[in-house]
Scaffold this motif. Sequence first.
Motif, mmCIF file in Angstrom:
data_model
loop_
_atom_site.group_PDB
_atom_site.id
_atom_site.type_symbol
_atom_site.label_atom_id
_atom_site.label_comp_id
_atom_site.label_asym_id
_atom_site.label_seq_id
_atom_site.Cartn_x
_atom_site.Cartn_y
_atom_site.Cartn_z
ATOM 1 N N ASP A 127 56.278 27.143 41.601
ATOM 2 C CA ASP A 127 55.534 27.080 42.955
ATOM 3 C C ASP A 127 54.755 27.091 43.031
ATOM 4 O O ASP A 127 53.955 27.037 43.372
ATOM 5 C CB ASP A 127 56.777 28.379 44.026
ATOM 6 N N ARG A 128 54.134 28.329 41.698
ATOM 7 C CA ARG A 128 52.424 28.430 41.836
ATOM 8 C C ARG A 128 51.939 27.419 40.838
ATOM 9 O O ARG A 128 50.324 27.789 40.992
ATOM 10 C CB ARG A 128 52.270 30.176 41.181
ATOM 11 N N GLU A 143 52.638 24.442 40.867
ATOM 12 C CA GLU A 143 52.462 23.540 41.685
ATOM 13 C C GLU A 143 51.543 23.787 42.583
ATOM 14 O O GLU A 143 49.987 22.529 43.023
ATOM 15 C CB GLU A 143 53.462 23.080 42.555
ATOM 16 N N GLY A 159 57.268 33.337 45.578
ATOM 17 C CA GLY A 159 57.064 32.292 44.679
ATOM 18 C C GLY A 159 57.269 32.331 43.249
ATOM 19 O O GLY A 159 56.958 33.473 42.752
ATOM 20 N N THR A 160 57.789 31.301 42.677
ATOM 21 C CA THR A 160 58.121 31.325 41.167
ATOM 22 C C THR A 160 57.119 30.688 40.110
ATOM 23 O O THR A 160 55.738 30.318 40.981
ATOM 24 C CB THR A 160 59.285 30.231 40.525
#
Length: 242
Positions: free
Chosen positions: A224-225, A227, A220-221
């Motif tokens: 991403d983390r 959110e 994950g980016t």
Amino acid sequence: MPADSRDPRDPRDPRGLRDPRQRRAPRKKPITVERITDAALEVVATEGYDALTIRRVAAVLGTGPSSLYAHIVNKDDIDDLLIGRLYAEVTLPEPDPAAWREQLAGVYTQIRDLYLKYPGVSRAALAMVPTSLETLRVGEGILAILLAGGIEPRTAGWARDALSLYVSAYALEQSLVRQRRRHEDPEWVLSHEELLTRFTALPPEQFPQTRAHAADLISGTGPDRFEFTLGLLMNNLGPTAG
């Protein structure tokens, strides 16, 4: 002494008036709260939040620190001004009970992006009692969204604090990572591949789970983390029963 015998270097005319052709030094702009805030943002944008001091802001304004104390009490006041200036750019939606989680995520994403524009500035929001009307405006808007979602007032207040703390901490971590990358510090900032190699090379008897799930652990980016964590916090909130 005859009028025509005066010193030719004398800038005044025979009537004792200054020659209008002689240029006067331009007046300095007055120090204002707006100019202090502009200068503080300039320091953070170009040098990072760690460089922000009253003396440094005064230097950008071309004056001494004492000139600022007519408008601020201490550096905490500058922190409040900074966050207020950033929050003035936050757009608040009309609270919608059917979409309160999406609205909340949208507001906090705006705040995150504003923090990331100015390295380390989210530190100014930590442990600060806001007095800026813009900061209070955004806090009011977030509270209104939570209450529209049916969240009990005390829970809404605590949730707002927890979400705000996470967003500030996330932005601060990102700024530290960027700083270390600029300084090329390989001991602190590892690539995805290097981190995976280190995890999978750990002794299996001591770290069986880390080795087995290394790819998932580092997946994950940052967004991403971000959110995911906002969702994790918000999904544990809900209308009060009864």
